[in-house]
Design a protein around this motif. Sequence first.
Motif, short mmCIF file in Angstrom:
data_model
loop_
_atom_site.label_atom_id
_atom_site.label_comp_id
_atom_site.label_asym_id
_atom_site.label_seq_id
_atom_site.Cartn_x
_atom_site.Cartn_y
_atom_site.Cartn_z
N THR A 73 0.71 -1.08 0.16
CA THR A 73 0.04 0.00 -0.16
C THR A 73 0.88 1.29 -0.03
O THR A 73 0.51 2.22 -0.67
CB THR A 73 -0.93 0.04 1.12
N HIS A 74 1.95 1.28 0.74
CA HIS A 74 2.74 2.30 0.79
C HIS A 74 3.44 2.54 -0.92
O HIS A 74 3.52 3.66 -1.20
CB HIS A 74 3.98 2.17 1.73
N GLY A 75 3.76 1.29 -1.30
CA GLY A 75 4.31 1.69 -2.78
C GLY A 75 3.27 2.14 -3.70
O GLY A 75 3.33 3.11 -4.47
N ALA A 76 1.69 1.87 -3.39
CA ALA A 76 0.64 2.46 -4.23
C ALA A 76 0.52 3.76 -4.02
O ALA A 76 0.44 4.58 -5.22
CB ALA A 76 -0.39 1.43 -3.89
N VAL A 77 0.78 4.16 -2.66
CA VAL A 77 0.59 5.57 -2.28
C VAL A 77 1.66 6.32 -2.90
O VAL A 77 1.28 7.70 -3.62
CB VAL A 77 0.52 5.73 -0.80
N CYS A 78 2.85 5.91 -3.06
CA CYS A 78 3.95 6.77 -3.54
C CYS A 78 4.03 6.85 -4.94
O CYS A 78 4.14 7.88 -5.69
CB CYS A 78 5.37 5.93 -3.21
N THR A 79 3.28 5.84 -5.84
CA THR A 79 3.08 5.79 -7.16
C THR A 79 1.99 6.88 -7.30
O THR A 79 2.21 7.49 -8.35
CB THR A 79 2.63 4.36 -7.65
N ALA A 80 1.10 6.84 -6.74
CA ALA A 80 -0.09 7.80 -6.97
C ALA A 80 0.25 9.37 -6.63
O ALA A 80 0.00 10.18 -7.36
CB ALA A 80 -1.48 7.62 -5.97
N LEU A 81 1.52 9.41 -5.87
CA LEU A 81 1.82 10.84 -5.67
C LEU A 81 3.23 11.11 -6.39
O LEU A 81 3.63 11.87 -6.25
CB LEU A 81 2.44 10.75 -3.93
N GLY A 82 3.39 10.30 -7.53
CA GLY A 82 4.32 10.57 -8.49
C GLY A 82 5.71 10.10 -8.41
O GLY A 82 6.54 10.39 -9.17
N ARG A 83 5.80 9.09 -7.56
CA ARG A 83 7.32 8.42 -7.31
C ARG A 83 7.39 7.08 -7.95
O ARG A 83 6.22 6.45 -8.24
CB ARG A 83 7.51 8.19 -5.69
N ALA A 84 8.43 6.76 -8.43
CA ALA A 84 8.72 5.39 -9.04
C ALA A 84 9.07 4.34 -8.05
O ALA A 84 9.65 4.59 -7.23
CB ALA A 84 9.94 5.73 -9.97
#
Length: 322
Positions: free
Chosen positions: A26-37
């Motif tokens: 979920t942390h990865g999904a959130v970071c992706t949604a916020l523009g992080r690779a």
Amino acid sequence: MTIAWTEAKLPRPPEGAGLPMQQHPTHGAVCTALGRAVRWLEWRDDGRVMATAQVLSRAWPLVGRVALVSRGPVLAPGLPTETARDALAALIATLRAGHRGVIVTPEPVAGADPMAGGPWLSMMTGGHVARLPLAPDICALRAGLHQKWRNRLRRAESGGLAVAETALPDDPGHWLLREEAAQARARRYGRLPPAYALAWAQAGETLRVSAQAGDRPIAGMLFLIHRPWASYHMGWSSPEGRAANAHTLLLWRAIVALKARGIAALELGLLDTETAPDLARFKLGTGAAAVPLGASWLDAPGSRTVAALARAAAFAQSRISR
């Protein structure tokens, strides 16, 4: 033993391993949604998952692309320290193939930092996080509260506060986000932006506990669930809430609710006994243990030379002081 890290799609962590928030999908999904690779790697041995790593990547000005493995990789329980160090070395080598630098903050293995004594450059020493196991029954958890903490809880329970337990709604203007943002500005502390909490609520599980006096909220807490663990994320209390020990009541209600959901442990955040001793005592008053975290280590062009010079200087200083 040959250790090969390969690309994976949301790998399952090793069986029986705890899962810090920073390594949860979920942390990865959130970071992706916020523009992080974000990318995921895993190490398997004879079909068994031995370790997984969630890696964030970004371009730094004048440096290039840097990979970050925060509170990871997640290693199989019982892995020997030397094997853990070999796994970390192999992970860093894999990531260096596509990054200018790699920063890794590993979890301790057998109580020790598996990267200590290696060729990497230490950027920051490890701190401690307050972690409360939720396996004991509710009576045992309550008995484990420190006496003063338990006394405040009793007073709060008899104060007539209305407590609600819900998920965080998809509302950027929610009062808890708004009040906590104002609190952060006033107290000048850093934290993840409100957008992070909102994205987590959309992608995963949250628990919001709040206290009201009449029709007015006077305190609230937000917890992010990353099974099998959960983490305290933010909190706010009005002067009225502080006078009523609302946060004590809300944290206890969260402990009960998270245990009922099958959560194995609750992390209450970093302990800072120097600048926030009262907050540290509040966290530890739940019966939580102070769990050490690993240091932050850097592998980048020239970092190993600097690390070697630092070790040599430390060794020389130790010889002089004898």
